[in-house]
Design an enzyme around this catalytic site. Structure first.
Site, PDB file in Angstrom:
ATOM      1  CG  ASP A   1      -9.595 -15.678 -14.746  1.00  0.00           C
ATOM      2  OD1 ASP A   1      -8.889 -15.922 -13.764  1.00  0.00           O
ATOM      3  OD2 ASP A   1     -10.838 -15.767 -14.731  1.00  0.00           O
TER       4      ASP A   1
ATOM      5  CG  ASP B   1      -5.218 -12.050 -14.248  1.00  0.00           C
ATOM      6  OD1 ASP B   1      -5.914 -12.815 -14.935  1.00  0.00           O
ATOM      7  OD2 ASP B   1      -4.670 -12.384 -13.177  1.00  0.00           O
TER       8      ASP B   1
ATOM      9  CG  ASP C   1      -6.287   2.568   0.388  1.00  0.00           C
ATOM     10  OD1 ASP C   1      -5.287   1.815   0.512  1.00  0.00           O
ATOM     11  OD2 ASP C   1      -6.921   2.661  -0.680  1.00  0.00           O
TER      12      ASP C   1
ATOM     13  CG  HIS D   1      -4.718 -15.216  -7.231  1.00  0.00           C
ATOM     14  ND1 HIS D   1      -4.101 -15.707  -8.361  1.00  0.00           N
ATOM     15  CD2 HIS D   1      -6.011 -15.077  -7.544  1.00  0.00           C
ATOM     16  CE1 HIS D   1      -4.996 -15.845  -9.318  1.00  0.00           C
ATOM     17  NE2 HIS D   1      -6.165 -15.469  -8.863  1.00  0.00           N
ATOM     18  CG  ASP D   2      -7.119 -18.683  -7.554  1.00  0.00           C
ATOM     19  OD1 ASP D   2      -7.608 -17.706  -6.956  1.00  0.00           O
ATOM     20  OD2 ASP D   2      -7.134 -18.822  -8.798  1.00  0.00           O
TER      21      ASP D   2
ATOM     22  CG  ASP E   1      -1.392   1.802  -3.670  1.00  0.00           C
ATOM     23  OD1 ASP E   1      -0.171   1.656  -3.845  1.00  0.00           O
ATOM     24  OD2 ASP E   1      -1.874   2.407  -2.691  1.00  0.00           O
TER      25      ASP E   1
ATOM     26  CD  GLU F   1      -6.997 -19.951 -13.809  1.00  0.00           C
ATOM     27  OE1 GLU F   1      -6.946 -20.196 -12.595  1.00  0.00           O
ATOM     28  OE2 GLU F   1      -7.899 -19.256 -14.317  1.00  0.00           O
TER      29      GLU F   1
ATOM     30  CG  ASP G   1      -1.824   1.146   1.349  1.00  0.00           C
ATOM     31  OD1 ASP G   1      -2.098   1.773   0.295  1.00  0.00           O
ATOM     32  OD2 ASP G   1      -2.277   1.448   2.465  1.00  0.00           O
TER      33      ASP G   1
HETATM   34  C1  NOJ Z   1      -9.448 -17.956 -11.762  1.00  0.00           C
HETATM   35  C2  NOJ Z   1      -8.800 -16.915 -10.904  1.00  0.00           C
HETATM   36  O1  NOJ Z   1      -7.466 -17.273 -10.676  1.00  0.00           O
HETATM   37  C3  NOJ Z   1      -9.614 -16.825  -9.641  1.00  0.00           C
HETATM   38  O2  NOJ Z   1      -8.999 -16.042  -8.649  1.00  0.00           O
HETATM   39  C4  NOJ Z   1     -10.967 -16.278  -9.998  1.00  0.00           C
HETATM   40  O3  NOJ Z   1     -11.801 -16.295  -8.852  1.00  0.00           O
HETATM   41  C5  NOJ Z   1     -11.635 -17.118 -11.092  1.00  0.00           C
HETATM   42  N1  NOJ Z   1     -10.735 -17.481 -12.153  1.00  0.00           N
HETATM   43  C6  NOJ Z   1     -12.769 -16.348 -11.708  1.00  0.00           C
HETATM   44  O4  NOJ Z   1     -12.276 -15.281 -12.466  1.00  0.00           O
END
Ligand code: NOJ
Length: 567
Positions: A208, A100, A27, A339-340, A31, A267, A23
């Site tokens: 994505d 992305d 906030d 991130h998933d 960013d 992806e 950040d």
């Molecule tokens: C895959 C992304 O990596 C994930 O974070 C997202 O929730 C879903 N696609 C939907 O866009």
């Protein structure tokens, strides 16, 4: 004979999840100016490319994977001017910027969808998937959805629009309606947007869930999951009939004839090796590489919330098959984290006593495979899963919805929480730990997500100052890929495939061979059955994860990994 080398064979990509990276304005949310302020850190690490998770205008229902304007920056993250500066400053340091690209769906607040939902006669009605209720049923009645598909974020994939009495499709949240790629106007609008970003200076796209854009028509029910009522729609949307055609068209319309080193990575959940060969064969002009999910599904039981320990034999069989399958044609991407996914050191290593050793081991094994490695922010520090206290600690829509659905079905709260603790995407989303100060140097305000309590010990300031840190191990691995052609382009051979404790392989190119041996346990292991064991015992140690030089590939300490070189 493997295909000729390409620039991204020796490149390493670093993923920034901007919300949790740095950040700059207090906030509590990361960013773009925060990213700019950390470019020197990324340059020290040595990465070639930064992939930015979505920064576009968005209601943030899925943290930016729900886009309402593809050609602007969300005010939370900054402005287009900030973005231009980021690209310029990254390029000045030799770092490329990859965006992305989220075009399986938009936000329901995107003007395209607002227009589409405004009337059945809207010229954009057909830009999304609208359908009447199931034949013979009333709109809104239980089971009246056009198909029985289960959403990735719990519940049905269809949302009723009361005004028109029709349902729209959303594979993810109800605020993420799926675009209809059958409509050529949709495709042209997406391509025009992509060209606009490339003209602005970006260096490619991470696409994505791109293997979900082509659907099998007509849309039909899928096999019922468990006791129902939902069904698995994936046979209707994973690698559908026009997916190769769409990606080839995209390549022609967006990338063909452009100078420079661009990167495309698709992806692709549930993609097979055979399909990946087609997607990444350079002669077919689709994408450079794909993210496959097999290895990050090996610790799942019936579904992602049903966790079981990883069996190393399964991991080697899976990654070994991907290495072999893409050896001659196509290219792999390599990752443990994004991130998933929960943090790799907590999931596949030991985030207690051997946190440093096992984080380095995982890095060594991954980065020495053939393919392009991806580092997810904080992975290079050995950041760990989050100690979630209770249900209110979870922020991610997937976790929040799963908690409501599972407890609503009568599952025990503690069992659901345990599943979330292991599998929640929020594990990856705690702020990057820059230093030992109260908010870990992430923000001067209140962080949107609490910093991990271990940040006084695990942080970038300490890691950069310590030559034996996880950070410097990553830096050395990245440097090896840049300097050793065998790391970028060597053949891969799996060894000791039946060992339940040892991950071993060689890479070979032009008379040089590297041997990687890794002990995936917390006990000492004798390594038996290694071909040419004596030669390797005398070989030069190129890299190890214990801070001394007498490592041998024949006997490994807990979580020890070594790289030896011959030739
Ligand atoms: C895959 C992304 O990596 C994930 O974070 C997202 O929730 C879903 N696609 C939907 O866009």
């Amino acid at each position: 004979m493997p295909a000729e080398s390409q620039w991204f064979h020796s490149a390493v990509v670093y993923q920034v999840y901007p919300r949790s990276f740095q950040d700059s304005d207090g906030d509590g949310i990361g960013d773009l100016r925060g990213v700019i302020s950390r470019l020197d850190y990324l340059a020290t690490l040595g990465v070639d490319v930064v992939w930015l998770s979505p920064i576009y205008t968005s209601p943030q229902d899925d943290n930016g994977y729900d886009i309402s304007d593809y050609q602007d920056i969300d005010p939370t993250f900054g402005t287009l001017e900030d973005f231009d500066e980021l690209v310029a400053q990254a390029h000045a340091r030799g770092i490329r910027i990859v965006m992305d690209l989220v075009v399986n769906h938009t936000s329901d607040e995107h003007p395209w969808f607002v227009e589409s939902r405004s009337s059945k006669d809207s010229p954009k009605r057909d830009w999304y998937w609208w359908q009447p209720p199931r034949e013979g049923m009333e709109a809104g009645a239980p089971g009246a959805e056009p198909t029985n598909w289960h959403s990735f974020f719990s519940g049905p994939t269809w949302e009723l629009d009361e005004t028109s009495g029709e349902y729209y499709l959303h594979l993810f949240s109800r605020k993420q309606p799926d675009l209809n790629w059958e409509n050529p106007q949709v495709r042209q609008a997406v391509y025009a947007m992509m060209r606009w970003w490339l003209d602005r200076g970006v260096d490619g796209f991470r696409m994505d869930v791109i293997n979900m854009i082509s659907k099998v028509l007509p849309l039909r029910d899928g096999p019922v999951i468990g006791a129902g009522p939902w069904g698995d729609g994936s046979p209707s949307f994973i690698c559908g009939p026009r997916i190769h055609e769409f990606l080839q068209e995209m390549h022609r319309e967006v990338f063909e004839g452009r100078a420079g080193k661009l990167l495309t990575v698709g992806e692709m959940p549930a993609v097979t090796v055979e399909q990946a060969v087609l997607f990444t064969d350079p002669a077919r002009h689709e994408v450079d590489m794909v993210f496959q999910f097999e290895h990050v599904g090996l610790d799942h039981g019936e579904h992602k919330w049903d966790r079981r320990p990883l069996d190393l034999l399964d991991l080697k069989a899976s990654l070994g098959r991907w290495q072999a399958g893409l050896a001659e044609v196509g290219w792999n991407s390599l990752y443990w984290n994004n991130h998933d996914q929960p943090r790799a050191v907590s999931r596949f290593g030991d985030d207690g006593q051997y946190r440093v050793e096992s984080a380095k081991l995982l890095a060594t094994v991954l980065h020495l495979h053939r393919g392009t490695p991806y580092v997810y922010q904080g992975e290079e520090l050995g950041m760990t899963n989050v100690p979630f206290a209770d249900a209110s600690s979870f922020k991610d829509i997937e976790s929040v919805n799963y908690y409501a659905a599972a407890t609503g079905q009568g599952l025990l709260v503690e069992e659901v929480l345990d599943a979330l603790r292991l599998g929640s995407r929020d594990n990856a989303r705690s702020p990057v730990q820059w230093d030992g100060s109260p908010h870990a140097g992430f923000t001067t305000g209140t962080p949107w997500f609490p910093v991990h309590p271990n940040h006084s010990e695990v942080n970038a300031e300490r890691a950069v100052a310590d030559p034996d840190s996880v950070f410097h191990h990553y830096r050395r691995l990245i440097e090896l890929r840049h300097t050793e052609p065998v790391v970028a382009d060597g053949d891969f051979t799996m060894l000791l495939a039946d060992s339940p404790a040892i991950y071993a392989f060689t890479r070979s190119l032009d008379g040089v061979t590297l041997l990687v041996v890794a002990n995936f346990t917390g006990e000492e292991q004798k390594v038996t059955g290694l071909p040419e064991a004596q030669r390797w015992a005398d070989a030069e140690l190129l890299l190890g994860n214990y801070p001394d030089a007498d490592a041998t590939p024949l006997a490994l300490r807990p979580w020890e990994a070594t790289v030896h070189r011959l030739g």
